[in-house]
Scaffold this active site. Structure first.
Site, PDB file in Angstrom:
ATOM      1  CD  GLU A  87      -2.838   1.039   2.500  1.00  0.00           C
ATOM      2  OE1 GLU A  87      -3.192  -0.089   2.897  1.00  0.00           O
ATOM      3  OE2 GLU A  87      -3.242   2.096   3.006  1.00  0.00           O
ATOM      4  CE  LYS A 271      -5.932  -1.660   5.944  1.00  0.00           C
ATOM      5  NZ  LYS A 271      -5.208  -0.818   4.991  1.00  0.00           N
ATOM      6  CG  ASP A 287       1.572 -16.497  11.732  1.00  0.00           C
ATOM      7  OD1 ASP A 287       0.785 -15.818  11.051  1.00  0.00           O
ATOM      8  OD2 ASP A 287       1.283 -17.606  12.202  1.00  0.00           O
ATOM      9  CG  HIS A 392      -3.690   7.732  -0.109  1.00  0.00           C
ATOM     10  ND1 HIS A 392      -2.883   6.635  -0.087  1.00  0.00           N
ATOM     11  CD2 HIS A 392      -4.485   7.618   0.977  1.00  0.00           C
ATOM     12  CE1 HIS A 392      -3.162   5.889   0.966  1.00  0.00           C
ATOM     13  NE2 HIS A 392      -4.131   6.467   1.637  1.00  0.00           N
TER      14      HIS A 392
END
Ligand code: MEV
Length: 446
Positions: A87, A271, A287, A392
């Site tokens: 991302e 998130k 992991d 972004h």
């Protein structure tokens, strides 16, 4: 000599120039640095033979970008942080927030002992209270048996620490006992050693309880293996072109407040934290699904899902000279290792650990918590000020300029026009590129 992770203009260097800098950081000799440069140039670092030994039915390897976050200071030490992520804006966001935190002394972190929980599910127990008492009385036998399964971890001062018994009075299949084996995994993530110990204990647990053991597996809610990070950002660092630092700090606290009370926002807020956490977990061959599972279960521990981080405003303390500041903290389970599994096998995981110079799983866990907090700050600062799209857009525009055929020396000029016009499209990028090139060819003729 102490090195600074505040590498101004790192963003503007070429990948080859960045590679040389991080190879020097991660290496102790010129030969090792040269080998590291080659490893980084290999775009994935994994041979087919290595991949074939890691999972089944291998046909190739799948590369993701490895970026380096700058500016981090963790417990007074400058750290360059490797991040594997697809991302855009995440690496830039972490570096930016680390620079803000740096002005307040960086991140202060700590980790608990590396205690994992292994679960044994005991069914068909006729007297739950008596069975629980038997397990309690037989604790030493259980711990000794668990330790006999891994003398190496015991010699490293890890191994079985405790037995806890939980009674589940009602479930879809009736009452049951759950036996928890508390196990110190030292520098390993620990899944294999905990699962092995639980499987070895099952017959003895059956003997002590008169029941039948079904599941024997570690819990990913590793709430005895926590990492914590805290930072204090002087409000003046938060000022933007349009807003003073005080206002930005207050708006960040408002943003946190919604995540504290609303699961819809908390999921997105967390998130954002995990964008940073997972990227370092991936870079070190750990992991990330285990870390995700643990983080979100921990975020629900009060019974309702909430923010993993907290943000508050402090007016400071004139007697100590401390000015007004934004204070952030993060606590989450962090079951990561620096030995075993992909951490050992994957050459880039080894590079990542060397780059951060971590000597223990706890040290790695602490850096990851710092990155999670930084990532959260970057996201909610952007959201509470200019919005997330502006940042972004700049990166996206660079990707579009490249897709339109711009060479590396043309990308900045083309993307600047796209951002100014708020038209991040390939067709427009092609037009701008054509204009740029025709302007250049005219000026070279005059
Ligand atoms: C996007 O990957 C992450 C954010 O949505 C996090 C947040 O909203 O806090 C920007």
């Amino acid at each position: 000599m102490a090195r600074s992770s505040r590498i101004s203009g790192f963003y503007n260097l070429t990948p080859a120039e960045r590679r040389r800098i991080v190879a020097d950081w991660a290496s102790t000799s010129p030969d090792q640095a040269a080998a590291t440069v080659e490893l980084l140039r290999s775009l994935g670092g994994l041979s087919l033979e290595q991949a074939d030994k890691m999972v089944e039915n291998v046909v190739g390897a799948y590369a993701l970008p490895l970026g380096i976050a700058t500016n981090f200071v963790v417990n007074g030490r400058d750290v360059l942080v490797p991040m594997v992520i697809e991302e855009p804006s995440v690496v830039a966001g972490a570096s930016f927030a680390a620079r803000l935190a740096r002005a307040g002394g960086g991140f202060h972190t700590e980790a608990t002992e590396p205690l994992m929980i292994g679960q044994m599910q005991v069914l068909e127990v006729t007297d739950l209270a008596q069975a629980a008492a038997n397990l309690e009385a037989g604790k030493k036998r259980l711990l000794d048996l668990a330790n006999s399964t891994d003398p190496v971890i015991v010699s490293l001062h890890g191994g079985a620490r405790d037995i806890e018994v939980r009674t589940i009075a009602a479930s879809p299949v009736g009452p049951m006992l759950v036996v928890h084996l508390i196990y110190d995994c030292r520098d390993a993530m620990g899944a294999n050693m905990v699962n092995t110990a639980c499987e070895a204990l099952a017959p003895l647990v059956e003997e002590m309880t008169g029941g039948r053991v079904n599941l024997r597996i570690l819990s990913n809610l590793a709430d005895k293996r926590l990492a914590r990070a805290r930072c204090v950002v002087p409000v003046k660092e938060l000022a933007t072109e349009d807003m003073d630092g005080e206002t930005v700090a207050q708006r960040i606290v408002e943003a946190y407040a919604l995540a504290a009370v609303d699961p819809y926002r908390a999921a997105t807020h967390n998130k954002g934290i995990m964008n940073g956490v997972d990227a370092v977990v991936m870079a070190t061959g750990n992991d990330w699904r285990a870390i995700e599972a643990g983080a979100h279960a921990y975020a629900s521990r009060s019974g309702s899902y909430t923010s993993l981080s907290t943000w508050s405003y402090t007016v400071g303390d004139p007697t100590t000279g401390a000015g007004p500041a934004l204070v952030g903290s993060l606590e989450l389970p962090m079951a990561v290792g620096i030995v075993g599994g992909a951490t050992r096998v994957h050459p880039l995981a080894q590079f990542s650990l060397q780059l951060m110079d971590v000597a223990s799983a706890a040290g790695l866990a602490e850096i990851i918590a710092a990155v999670g907090l930084a990532q959260n700050l970057a996201a909610i600062r952007a959201l509470a000020t200019e919005g997330i799209q502006k940042g972004h857009m700049a990166l996206h525009a660079r990707q579009i300029a490249t897709a339109a055929g711009a060479a590396s020396h043309e990308v900045d000029a083309v993307s600047a026009v796209l951002v100014a016009e708020r038209k991040i499209r390939v067709d427009r990028a092609q037009e701008v590129l054509a204009q740029l090139r025709s302007g250049e060819s005219q000026s070279s003729r005059t």
